[in-house]
Design an enzyme around this catalytic site. Sequence first.
Site, PDB file in Angstrom:
ATOM      1  N   TYR A   1      -9.347  -4.816 -18.836  1.00 23.88           N
ATOM      2  CA  TYR A   1      -9.246  -4.492 -20.265  1.00 23.88           C
ATOM      3  C   TYR A   1      -7.972  -5.065 -20.858  1.00 23.88           C
ATOM      4  O   TYR A   1      -7.992  -5.704 -21.927  1.00 23.88           O
ATOM      5  CB  TYR A   1      -9.290  -2.978 -20.440  1.00 23.88           C
ATOM      6  CG  TYR A   1      -9.122  -2.511 -21.864  1.00 23.88           C
ATOM      7  CD1 TYR A   1     -10.074  -2.814 -22.829  1.00 23.88           C
ATOM      8  CD2 TYR A   1      -8.016  -1.751 -22.249  1.00 23.88           C
ATOM      9  CE1 TYR A   1      -9.940  -2.383 -24.138  1.00 23.88           C
ATOM     10  CE2 TYR A   1      -7.872  -1.316 -23.552  1.00 23.88           C
ATOM     11  CZ  TYR A   1      -8.834  -1.637 -24.491  1.00 23.88           C
ATOM     12  OH  TYR A   1      -8.688  -1.211 -25.793  1.00 23.88           O
TER      13      TYR A   1
ATOM     14  N   SER B   1      -4.340  -2.963 -28.041  1.00 27.93           N
ATOM     15  CA  SER B   1      -4.266  -1.665 -27.368  1.00 27.93           C
ATOM     16  C   SER B   1      -2.889  -1.453 -26.776  1.00 27.93           C
ATOM     17  O   SER B   1      -2.269  -2.397 -26.264  1.00 27.93           O
ATOM     18  CB  SER B   1      -5.306  -1.599 -26.245  1.00 27.93           C
ATOM     19  OG  SER B   1      -5.068  -0.492 -25.394  1.00 27.93           O
TER      20      SER B   1
END
Length: 256
Positions: free
Chosen positions: A167, A154
């Site tokens: 995350y 990501s």
Amino acid sequence: MDIEDRVVIITGASSGIGEATARAAVAAGAKVVLAARRADRLCDLAAELGGAGGASGSGGASGSDGVRAIAVACDVTDQAQVSALVHAALEAFGRIDVVVNNAGQGLQAEVEQIGLDDFRAILELNLVAPLAVMQAVLPILRRQGSGAIVNVSSGTTFGDVPGTGGYVASKIALERLSAIARNELKGTGVTVSTLIPFATDTEFLRSIRAGRADAEAMTEGAVFDTPDQVAVAVLDLIRTQAPRLDLVPTAYGGSR
């Protein structure tokens, strides 16, 4: 690696980047093994792409000529289901050439507020599950002397944005795991690569484990890539087998 006639396992294939990658791979001549928990969506996609049956642990398409896609209902956090996924791919197509570890989930909370159960679940899906899939396929790829694994990270790993700590921790760990695995596999014909997308127009924000409202507020006004754009990058990375490819704009520290 030329993707034509290659067998590609794609996790998280029922929507978003995974679904778009499946479409792009079949359009490029590949055969795809679609893996996700939502069997109904997988079956519909497999049928559209040239499948031959419903989702199951065995694939339902052993040795079928002309089959381009099979659907395998799979929770990648369940090791037995991961093993069944690999078995289904081999039963249907006789080999595995590429794995795209795309399944994942978000978490939005400041470090002080991260629920430990939420954090454990995110690590299990975003980090442990890709490792389990790699461990399941690597003996096969080693025997073949060729193969490519693409782990999807990501663009949030490029910054220290408040609320993204849990995350980002899972995705940074996946990036390092991928890079080290790549070095360990030198000389085997098997490569591990990392794709780092930027904000993408998928169901990601709607399925975030915790902190959805905060995540939506943080991304308000952002320009999102389409899943198709990311799928093109996935296929490029499979073809080049480069160590990593990011879609992050230069303004955020990326190469795009």
